[in-house]
Design a protein around this motif. Structure first.
Motif, PDB file in Angstrom:
ATOM      1  N   ALA A 224       0.696  -1.076   0.071  1.00 30.48           N
ATOM      2  CA  ALA A 224       0.005  -0.135  -0.133  1.00 30.48           C
ATOM      3  C   ALA A 224       0.829   1.092  -0.041  1.00 30.48           C
ATOM      4  O   ALA A 224       0.645   2.222  -0.945  1.00 30.48           O
ATOM      5  CB  ALA A 224      -0.716  -0.094   1.320  1.00 30.48           C
ATOM      6  N   ASN A 225       1.949   1.286   0.923  1.00 36.18           N
ATOM      7  CA  ASN A 225       2.767   2.552   0.832  1.00 36.18           C
ATOM      8  C   ASN A 225       3.271   2.655  -0.572  1.00 36.18           C
ATOM      9  O   ASN A 225       3.670   3.803  -0.669  1.00 36.18           O
ATOM     10  CB  ASN A 225       3.853   2.137   2.262  1.00 36.18           C
ATOM     11  CG  ASN A 225       3.193   2.249   3.405  1.00 36.18           C
ATOM     12  OD1 ASN A 225       2.086   2.870   3.581  1.00 36.18           O
ATOM     13  ND2 ASN A 225       3.864   1.858   4.305  1.00 36.18           N
ATOM     14  N   SER A 226       3.855   1.657  -1.100  1.00 37.96           N
ATOM     15  CA  SER A 226       4.667   1.736  -2.321  1.00 37.96           C
ATOM     16  C   SER A 226       3.869   2.475  -3.387  1.00 37.96           C
ATOM     17  O   SER A 226       4.589   2.850  -4.178  1.00 37.96           O
ATOM     18  CB  SER A 226       5.257   0.317  -2.831  1.00 37.96           C
ATOM     19  OG  SER A 226       4.282  -0.297  -3.133  1.00 37.96           O
ATOM     20  N   ILE A 227       2.386   2.383  -3.495  1.00 40.70           N
ATOM     21  CA  ILE A 227       1.638   2.965  -4.434  1.00 40.70           C
ATOM     22  C   ILE A 227       0.848   4.041  -4.022  1.00 40.70           C
ATOM     23  O   ILE A 227      -0.121   4.442  -4.768  1.00 40.70           O
ATOM     24  CB  ILE A 227       0.765   1.775  -5.092  1.00 40.70           C
ATOM     25  CG1 ILE A 227      -0.082   0.912  -3.934  1.00 40.70           C
ATOM     26  CG2 ILE A 227       1.682   0.844  -5.701  1.00 40.70           C
ATOM     27  CD1 ILE A 227      -1.034   0.222  -4.722  1.00 40.70           C
ATOM     28  N   GLY A 228       0.889   4.525  -2.671  1.00 39.79           N
ATOM     29  CA  GLY A 228       0.382   5.594  -2.346  1.00 39.79           C
ATOM     30  C   GLY A 228      -1.066   5.523  -1.964  1.00 39.79           C
ATOM     31  O   GLY A 228      -1.973   6.349  -2.160  1.00 39.79           O
ATOM     32  N   LEU A 229      -1.498   4.199  -1.454  1.00 40.33           N
ATOM     33  CA  LEU A 229      -2.709   3.859  -1.132  1.00 40.33           C
ATOM     34  C   LEU A 229      -2.912   3.696   0.403  1.00 40.33           C
ATOM     35  O   LEU A 229      -1.945   3.031   1.092  1.00 40.33           O
ATOM     36  CB  LEU A 229      -3.173   2.311  -1.819  1.00 40.33           C
ATOM     37  CG  LEU A 229      -3.986   2.779  -3.419  1.00 40.33           C
ATOM     38  CD1 LEU A 229      -4.444   1.289  -3.933  1.00 40.33           C
ATOM     39  CD2 LEU A 229      -4.764   3.683  -3.560  1.00 40.33           C
ATOM     40  N   SER A 230      -3.971   3.771   0.907  1.00 43.59           N
ATOM     41  CA  SER A 230      -3.932   3.291   2.557  1.00 43.59           C
ATOM     42  C   SER A 230      -4.330   1.522   2.531  1.00 43.59           C
ATOM     43  O   SER A 230      -4.613   1.157   1.615  1.00 43.59           O
ATOM     44  CB  SER A 230      -5.580   4.049   3.132  1.00 43.59           C
ATOM     45  OG  SER A 230      -6.662   3.385   2.553  1.00 43.59           O
ATOM     46  N   LEU A 231      -3.988   1.304   3.532  1.00 46.25           N
ATOM     47  CA  LEU A 231      -4.046  -0.170   3.817  1.00 46.25           C
ATOM     48  C   LEU A 231      -5.513  -0.718   3.674  1.00 46.25           C
ATOM     49  O   LEU A 231      -5.801  -1.597   2.934  1.00 46.25           O
ATOM     50  CB  LEU A 231      -3.642  -0.661   5.061  1.00 46.25           C
ATOM     51  CG  LEU A 231      -3.735  -2.230   5.360  1.00 46.25           C
ATOM     52  CD1 LEU A 231      -3.102  -3.109   4.378  1.00 46.25           C
ATOM     53  CD2 LEU A 231      -3.207  -2.431   6.686  1.00 46.25           C
ATOM     54  N   ASN A 232      -6.530   0.316   4.136  1.00 46.69           N
ATOM     55  CA  ASN A 232      -7.987  -0.030   3.813  1.00 46.69           C
ATOM     56  C   ASN A 232      -8.586  -0.148   2.348  1.00 46.69           C
ATOM     57  O   ASN A 232      -9.101  -0.986   1.987  1.00 46.69           O
ATOM     58  CB  ASN A 232      -8.911   0.790   4.665  1.00 46.69           C
ATOM     59  CG  ASN A 232      -8.776   0.351   6.133  1.00 46.69           C
ATOM     60  OD1 ASN A 232      -8.367  -0.568   6.541  1.00 46.69           O
ATOM     61  ND2 ASN A 232      -9.054   1.235   6.975  1.00 46.69           N
ATOM     62  N   GLU A 233      -7.832   0.880   1.703  1.00 46.87           N
ATOM     63  CA  GLU A 233      -8.156   0.923   0.125  1.00 46.87           C
ATOM     64  C   GLU A 233      -7.810  -0.201  -0.454  1.00 46.87           C
ATOM     65  O   GLU A 233      -8.180  -0.792  -1.345  1.00 46.87           O
ATOM     66  CB  GLU A 233      -7.763   2.150  -0.175  1.00 46.87           C
ATOM     67  CG  GLU A 233      -7.901   2.422  -1.811  1.00 46.87           C
ATOM     68  CD  GLU A 233      -9.535   2.695  -2.108  1.00 46.87           C
ATOM     69  OE1 GLU A 233      -9.734   2.609  -2.979  1.00 46.87           O
ATOM     70  OE2 GLU A 233     -10.104   3.115  -1.031  1.00 46.87           O
ATOM     71  N   LEU A 234      -6.390  -0.623  -0.204  1.00 51.75           N
ATOM     72  CA  LEU A 234      -5.661  -1.837  -0.808  1.00 51.75           C
ATOM     73  C   LEU A 234      -6.574  -3.276  -0.307  1.00 51.75           C
ATOM     74  O   LEU A 234      -6.448  -4.061  -1.429  1.00 51.75           O
ATOM     75  CB  LEU A 234      -4.027  -2.109  -0.466  1.00 51.75           C
ATOM     76  CG  LEU A 234      -3.394  -3.087  -0.969  1.00 51.75           C
ATOM     77  CD1 LEU A 234      -3.635  -3.087  -2.637  1.00 51.75           C
ATOM     78  CD2 LEU A 234      -2.169  -3.422  -0.290  1.00 51.75           C
TER      79      LEU A 234
END
Length: 330
Positions: A224-234
């Protein structure tokens, strides 16, 4: 359009007259169903593409709509789960993995591949009649055979849907009607135009998600961090994982992780593909008399770490509760 849709299910034109009630019911709830389509924008093109690749009629998209309304983590009271509503034993027989860490019935791509393969199998088993395959998908092949036997071998839809004889369960009799009615409604250009949704007719069968092959134990948070998303979104794209990490297992074991296609270049830029987890995870089933203190000592970790990993608000535990335990590698 209507004759083509009926032909997709190997149905005769006279079945069209029986669809008025179902079609009216769907049109009266149009905004609800259209909202489900809108919310499934990411998933529908993928399913369409897979249906095309398998050579099935595009109308089979509506099997998933009727089964789950395209809700990936849909769960029935009978333990059916996922967008295609597989029972556990059926899912496992089709090669889907279900255990303490993963439930591939909620894996969009793997479950769709399994469902389409199963429908093709039922098509062959039922004498290459799609309407029979669809009904067998709902009630089971054995139950369909029993109905045909009770009908003295008559496989015509009019006979099998006989409301008086009730050869098939009510759910199955309504099931085929609802799928055909949805196919008719959502391929009706005038209906979609009146609801300002003509673009649904032109929505392509393209891939909206990219598939990553990642090894056991990788935390989803790193992806998630590597693509700029929150964990919940991923996790919305990866509901097959029960925890925020890939299941533990052999070093060469890989799992599918899905990310929005437009994020693939960011992943390639930012994620260390040689990453090796510095900790493994196991599941611990709480026994009588155990506390967070005793469990933390047993595994040489801290109470705060156990609370963090398991999302615990307090220290209360129940017997047979499953806790995720991080084990530091040395």
């Amino acid at each position: 359009m209507a004759p083509k849709i009926l032909q997709s299910f190997d149905l005769e034109l006279d079945f069209l007259g029986e669809q008025d009630e179902q079609r009216a019911a769907i049109e009266s709830s149009a905004q609800y169903f259209l909202k489900r389509f809108e919310n499934s924008y990411t998933f529908i093109p993928i399913i369409r593409n897979m249906i095309a690749q398998e050579g099935l009629p595009q109308e089979f998209l509506f099997v998933a709509m009727v089964e789950s309304e395209f809700i990936i983590n849909a769960q029935s009271s009978k333990r059916a789960s996922g967008i295609w509503q597989f029972m556990p034993n059926t899912a496992k027989s089709l090669g889907l993995e279900i255990n303490d860490y993963i439930d591939e019935r909620k894996d969009l791509i793997k479950s769709t591949r399994a469902a389409l393969g199963y429908l093709k199998f039922l098509y062959e088993q039922t004498g290459q009649q799609w309407y029979l395959a669809v009904m067998a998908y709902n009630c089971g092949y054995g139950r369909l055979l029993k109905a045909i036997e009770q009908a003295d071998g008559d496989t015509s839809l009019n006979t099998l849907l006989d409301e008086e004889k009730q050869y098939l369960p009510p759910e199955t009799r309504n099931y085929i009607r609802k799928i055909v009615a949805m196919s008719l409604v959502f391929n009706d250009a005038d209906f979609l135009k009146n609801n300002n949704l003509e673009y649904l007719l032109n929505r392509g069968a393209t891939d909206t998600l990219a598939t990553l092959k990642l090894k056991s134990g990788v935390p989803l948070g790193l992806v998630a961090n590597s693509i700029g998303l929150s964990l919940n979104e991923l996790k919305k794209y990866n509901m097959h994982f029960k925890y925020a990490f890939l299941p533990p297992g052999p070093a060469d074991k890989e799992y599918n992780v899905y990310i929005p296609y437009e994020k693939l270049s960011l992943f390639r830029q930012n994620f260390d593909t040689n990453y090796k987890p510095n900790s493994a995870f196991i599941l611990h089933k709480v026994q009588k008399g155990e506390t967070l203190t005793s469990i933390s000592r047993q595994y040489k970790t801290t109470i705060n770490e156990l609370k963090r990993v398991n999302g615990l608000k307090n220290s209360f535990l129940s017997i047979n509760q499953k806790l995720v335990i991080p084990i530091l590698k040395t």
